[in-house]
Design an enzyme around this catalytic site. Structure first.
Site, PDB file in Angstrom:
ATOM      1  N   LYS A   1       2.452   2.323  -5.013  1.00 25.45           N
ATOM      2  CA  LYS A   1       3.228   1.881  -6.182  1.00 25.45           C
ATOM      3  C   LYS A   1       2.437   2.076  -7.472  1.00 25.45           C
ATOM      4  O   LYS A   1       2.999   2.435  -8.496  1.00 25.45           O
ATOM      5  CB  LYS A   1       3.613   0.391  -6.040  1.00 25.45           C
ATOM      6  CG  LYS A   1       4.514   0.101  -4.870  1.00 25.45           C
ATOM      7  CD  LYS A   1       4.824  -1.378  -4.749  1.00 25.45           C
ATOM      8  CE  LYS A   1       3.647  -2.218  -4.360  1.00 25.45           C
ATOM      9  NZ  LYS A   1       3.097  -1.985  -3.020  1.00 25.45           N
TER      10      LYS A   1
ATOM     11  N   GLY B   1     -10.960  -3.202   2.166  1.00 24.48           N
ATOM     12  CA  GLY B   1     -11.687  -2.074   2.747  1.00 24.48           C
ATOM     13  C   GLY B   1     -11.395  -1.871   4.232  1.00 24.48           C
ATOM     14  O   GLY B   1     -11.970  -0.997   4.870  1.00 24.48           O
TER      15      GLY B   1
ATOM     16  N   GLN C   1       2.734  -5.887  -3.074  1.00 25.47           N
ATOM     17  CA  GLN C   1       3.010  -5.862  -1.635  1.00 25.47           C
ATOM     18  C   GLN C   1       4.279  -5.033  -1.370  1.00 25.47           C
ATOM     19  O   GLN C   1       4.535  -4.082  -2.076  1.00 25.47           O
ATOM     20  CB  GLN C   1       3.125  -7.273  -1.046  1.00 25.47           C
ATOM     21  CG  GLN C   1       1.802  -8.020  -0.954  1.00 25.47           C
ATOM     22  CD  GLN C   1       1.436  -8.743  -2.221  1.00 25.47           C
ATOM     23  OE1 GLN C   1       2.251  -9.398  -2.828  1.00 25.47           O
ATOM     24  NE2 GLN C   1       0.197  -8.624  -2.645  1.00 25.47           N
TER      25      GLN C   1
ATOM     26  N   ASP D   1       0.817  -1.227   0.000  1.00 18.56           N
ATOM     27  CA  ASP D   1       0.000   0.000   0.000  1.00 18.56           C
ATOM     28  C   ASP D   1       0.842   1.266   0.000  1.00 18.56           C
ATOM     29  O   ASP D   1       0.407   2.301   0.509  1.00 18.56           O
ATOM     30  CB  ASP D   1      -0.948   0.046   1.217  1.00 18.56           C
ATOM     31  CG  ASP D   1      -1.756  -1.229   1.357  1.00 18.56           C
ATOM     32  OD1 ASP D   1      -2.216  -1.725   0.330  1.00 18.56           O
ATOM     33  OD2 ASP D   1      -1.911  -1.708   2.492  1.00 18.56           O
TER      34      ASP D   1
ATOM     35  N   GLY E   1      -3.543  -4.647  -4.308  1.00 23.51           N
ATOM     36  CA  GLY E   1      -4.587  -3.700  -4.689  1.00 23.51           C
ATOM     37  C   GLY E   1      -3.917  -2.414  -5.129  1.00 23.51           C
ATOM     38  O   GLY E   1      -3.336  -1.719  -4.313  1.00 23.51           O
ATOM     39  N   HIS E   2      -3.945  -2.151  -6.413  1.00 29.72           N
ATOM     40  CA  HIS E   2      -3.290  -0.949  -6.925  1.00 29.72           C
ATOM     41  C   HIS E   2      -4.349  -0.012  -7.479  1.00 29.72           C
ATOM     42  O   HIS E   2      -5.125  -0.387  -8.354  1.00 29.72           O
ATOM     43  CB  HIS E   2      -2.270  -1.309  -8.004  1.00 29.72           C
ATOM     44  CG  HIS E   2      -1.108  -2.073  -7.443  1.00 29.72           C
ATOM     45  ND1 HIS E   2      -0.110  -2.602  -8.201  1.00 29.72           N
ATOM     46  CD2 HIS E   2      -0.796  -2.377  -6.174  1.00 29.72           C
ATOM     47  CE1 HIS E   2       0.766  -3.205  -7.420  1.00 29.72           C
ATOM     48  NE2 HIS E   2       0.361  -3.088  -6.188  1.00 29.72           N
TER      49      HIS E   2
HETATM   50  P1  IMP Z   1      -2.177 -12.749   2.068  1.00 28.26           P
HETATM   51  O1  IMP Z   1      -1.154 -12.218   1.129  1.00 28.26           O
HETATM   52  O2  IMP Z   1      -3.586 -12.488   1.645  1.00 28.26           O
HETATM   53  O3  IMP Z   1      -1.942 -14.187   2.400  1.00 28.26           O
HETATM   54  O4  IMP Z   1      -2.016 -11.960   3.447  1.00 28.26           O
HETATM   55  C1  IMP Z   1      -0.836 -12.040   4.236  1.00 28.26           C
HETATM   56  C2  IMP Z   1      -0.532 -10.685   4.855  1.00 28.26           C
HETATM   57  O5  IMP Z   1      -0.123  -9.780   3.835  1.00 28.26           O
HETATM   58  C3  IMP Z   1      -1.735 -10.016   5.546  1.00 28.26           C
HETATM   59  O6  IMP Z   1      -1.260  -9.282   6.657  1.00 28.26           O
HETATM   60  C4  IMP Z   1      -2.266  -9.077   4.474  1.00 28.26           C
HETATM   61  O7  IMP Z   1      -2.972  -7.975   5.030  1.00 28.26           O
HETATM   62  C5  IMP Z   1      -0.958  -8.629   3.846  1.00 28.26           C
HETATM   63  N1  IMP Z   1      -1.105  -8.193   2.439  1.00 28.26           N
HETATM   64  C6  IMP Z   1      -1.161  -8.972   1.354  1.00 28.26           C
HETATM   65  N2  IMP Z   1      -1.244  -8.234   0.242  1.00 28.26           N
HETATM   66  C7  IMP Z   1      -1.215  -6.953   0.631  1.00 28.26           C
HETATM   67  C8  IMP Z   1      -1.223  -5.709  -0.075  1.00 28.26           C
HETATM   68  O8  IMP Z   1      -1.267  -5.625  -1.308  1.00 28.26           O
HETATM   69  N3  IMP Z   1      -1.171  -4.593   0.699  1.00 28.26           N
HETATM   70  C9  IMP Z   1      -1.102  -4.639   2.052  1.00 28.26           C
HETATM   71  N4  IMP Z   1      -1.075  -5.764   2.744  1.00 28.26           N
HETATM   72  C10 IMP Z   1      -1.125  -6.921   2.041  1.00 28.26           C
END
Ligand code: IMP
Length: 429
Positions: free
Chosen positions: A16, A304, A224, A13, A40-41
């Site tokens: 990027k 969200g 990420q 977040d 999520g971009h």
């Molecule tokens: P997962 O990737 O859904 O398995 O989640 C693992 C951890 O990574 C959790 O704490 C999510 O909130 C975090 N996470 C995964 N993708 C993102 C992202 O794009 N932005 C922020 N946090 C993320």
């Protein structure tokens, strides 16, 4: 360019999407290599806001080719949904969007297992996006994954799924007391989705090699962030792929020595989402964080959920700069800090009464550290309309200068709002 990687410095977040969208103007190709629909971009163009989870942001540019590299786990329904949404906005990505046929298919049972394990863990849950990411990567490295290339072959798909379901259904039924997945239904639904995905499939490796040979300008859109990288992040509170620059070669096939520029993206402050129990040294629960959350609209793109907020952690940022060998930094959401009298940055941690300056390897320690801050004067000016680097107030420039000096990577790009025009570059960038 020619190969520029845009990498998150924290827990995702970082903004990027906006940076990639701006740089894509000078790119021939935009590539994703990590994660899946957990990313999520958000990109704002005119009055339209696009929220991408799997598609590279370059799909918004007519002359840019886009590749989902093989390091990405592909949720077939989600990718088709995103393509349909684009089409509803009058943008057809066909011919510009390619998906590597070496990508792993993220199956419905991965999402089911993700949700079930989070539910079972209850208060100890990781706070995943429940998009099936961990279970899909786990299957990949347990030799139970399915590549898109193989999912095109109905017989191969059936044989593989039959074996995989032996293990998956055993887990579902005996560990969770859930209904098993039906082989026939799964083959049928996957085959139907594959028919729609097929036109987008390509040999991603061949595409990358061809582009490199032709000296095409490739922009890698990281997903990420470094602190969510399965090896370099705050394990076990991480995501399942290599979200740092180390996932680029393995995730799309660009040889490491071909990477020319690494841009690290950080917000002007820090945020984290999801992992209530995960370490976040500069997390603030007071009015400063509340104001940052409100001004920065800090709610997850994918889920969200409100994000935890705090001041910029320069210890973590310097660690990420080193891990990725960052050439320069891009700082997003600088305008969020416009209203503060004083801005703090964390420059060291206190661990059990000792001052430490390195980023700890283990969460046991990281969860005990307390931030040691330096206070800097705020600029108290609305900077959202600044067009040039020199337009920024002196105190904002000092803040950026300090980030560069402390981390060892100068700040060369800032974002002052959601619009494309609100990106300001230091001359020579
Ligand atoms: P997962 O990737 O859904 O398995 O989640 C693992 C951890 O990574 C959790 O704490 C999510 O909130 C975090 N996470 C995964 N993708 C993102 C992202 O794009 N932005 C922020 N946090 C993320």
């Amino acid at each position: 360019m020619p190969v520029t990687c845009v990498i998150g410095m924290h827990w995702g977040d970082e903004g990027k999407g906006g940076i990639v969208d701006t740089l894509a103007d000078n790119a021939d190709m935009v590539v994703r290599c990590q994660g899946g629909a957990n990313a999520g971009h958000t990109v704002h163009v005119g009055n339209t806001t696009y929220k991408f989870h799997l598609l590279p942001c370059g799909v918004l540019r007519e002359n840019v080719q886009n590749l989902i590299g093989h390091g990405v786990v592909v949720d077939l329904e989600k990718v088709l949904e995103e393509i349909d949404t684009l089409r509803s906005h009058g943008i057809d990505p066909y011919g510009r969007l390619f998906i590597s046929n070496r990508c792993q298919v993220l199956m419905p049972y991965h999402k089911k297992l993700d949700g079930l394990s989070e539910k079972l863990l209850d208060k100890g849950a990781l706070g995943t996006s429940r998009r099936g990411i961990g279970p899909c990567y786990a299957d990949k490295v347990s030799y139970r994954g399915i590549r898109l290339a193989d999912a095109c072959d109905a017989d191969f798909l059936r044989k593989t799924l039959k074996k995989n379901l032996l293990v998956t259904n055993a887990l579902l039924q005996h560990a969770y007391g859930e209904k098993p997945f039906d082989l026939d239904e799964l083959v049928e639904s996957t085959t139907a989705l594959m028919t729609k995905i097929k036109p987008f499939l390509t040999d991603g490796l061949a595409m990358i090699h061809k582009a490199l040979k032709a000296d095409k300008r490739i922009l890698v859109e990281g997903a990420q962030g470094t602190l969510l990288d399965v090896d370099y992040g705050t394990y076990p509170f991480v995501s399942a792929s290599n979200a740092s620059v180390h996932g680029v070669s393995s995730g799309c096939g660009i040889p490491e020595r071909k990477i020319t520029t690494i841009i690290g993206v950080t917000k002007a402050y820090s945020t984290r989402v999801g992992a209530e129990a995960g370490p976040f040294p500069t997390e603030d629960r007071g009015p400063d964080a509340e104001l940052i959350r409100k001004r920065g609209k800090e709610y997850g793109t994918t889920t969200g959920r409100p994000r935890q907020c705090g001041w910029l952690d320069l210890v973590a940022t310097r660690y990420a700069v080193e891990v990725n060998d960052v050439d320069y930094l891009a700082v997003s959401l600088l305008d969020v800090l416009d209203v503060f009298d004083t801005i703090k940055v964390c420059e060291a941690y206190e661990l059990d009464g000792r001052r430490i300056e390195a980023f700890p390897a283990g969460c046991a320690e990281l969860m005990r550290v307390k931030p040691i801050y330096r206070s800097m004067p705020g600029w108290k000016t609305n900077i959202t309309g600044c067009k040039k680097w020199e337009d920024l107030p002196a105190k904002a420039l000092s803040y950026l200068e300090h980030i560069g000096k402390f981390t060892g990577a100068p700040v060369k790009i800032v974002r002052l709002g959601p619009e494309r025009e609100q990106t300001v570059r230091r001359l020579g960038t």
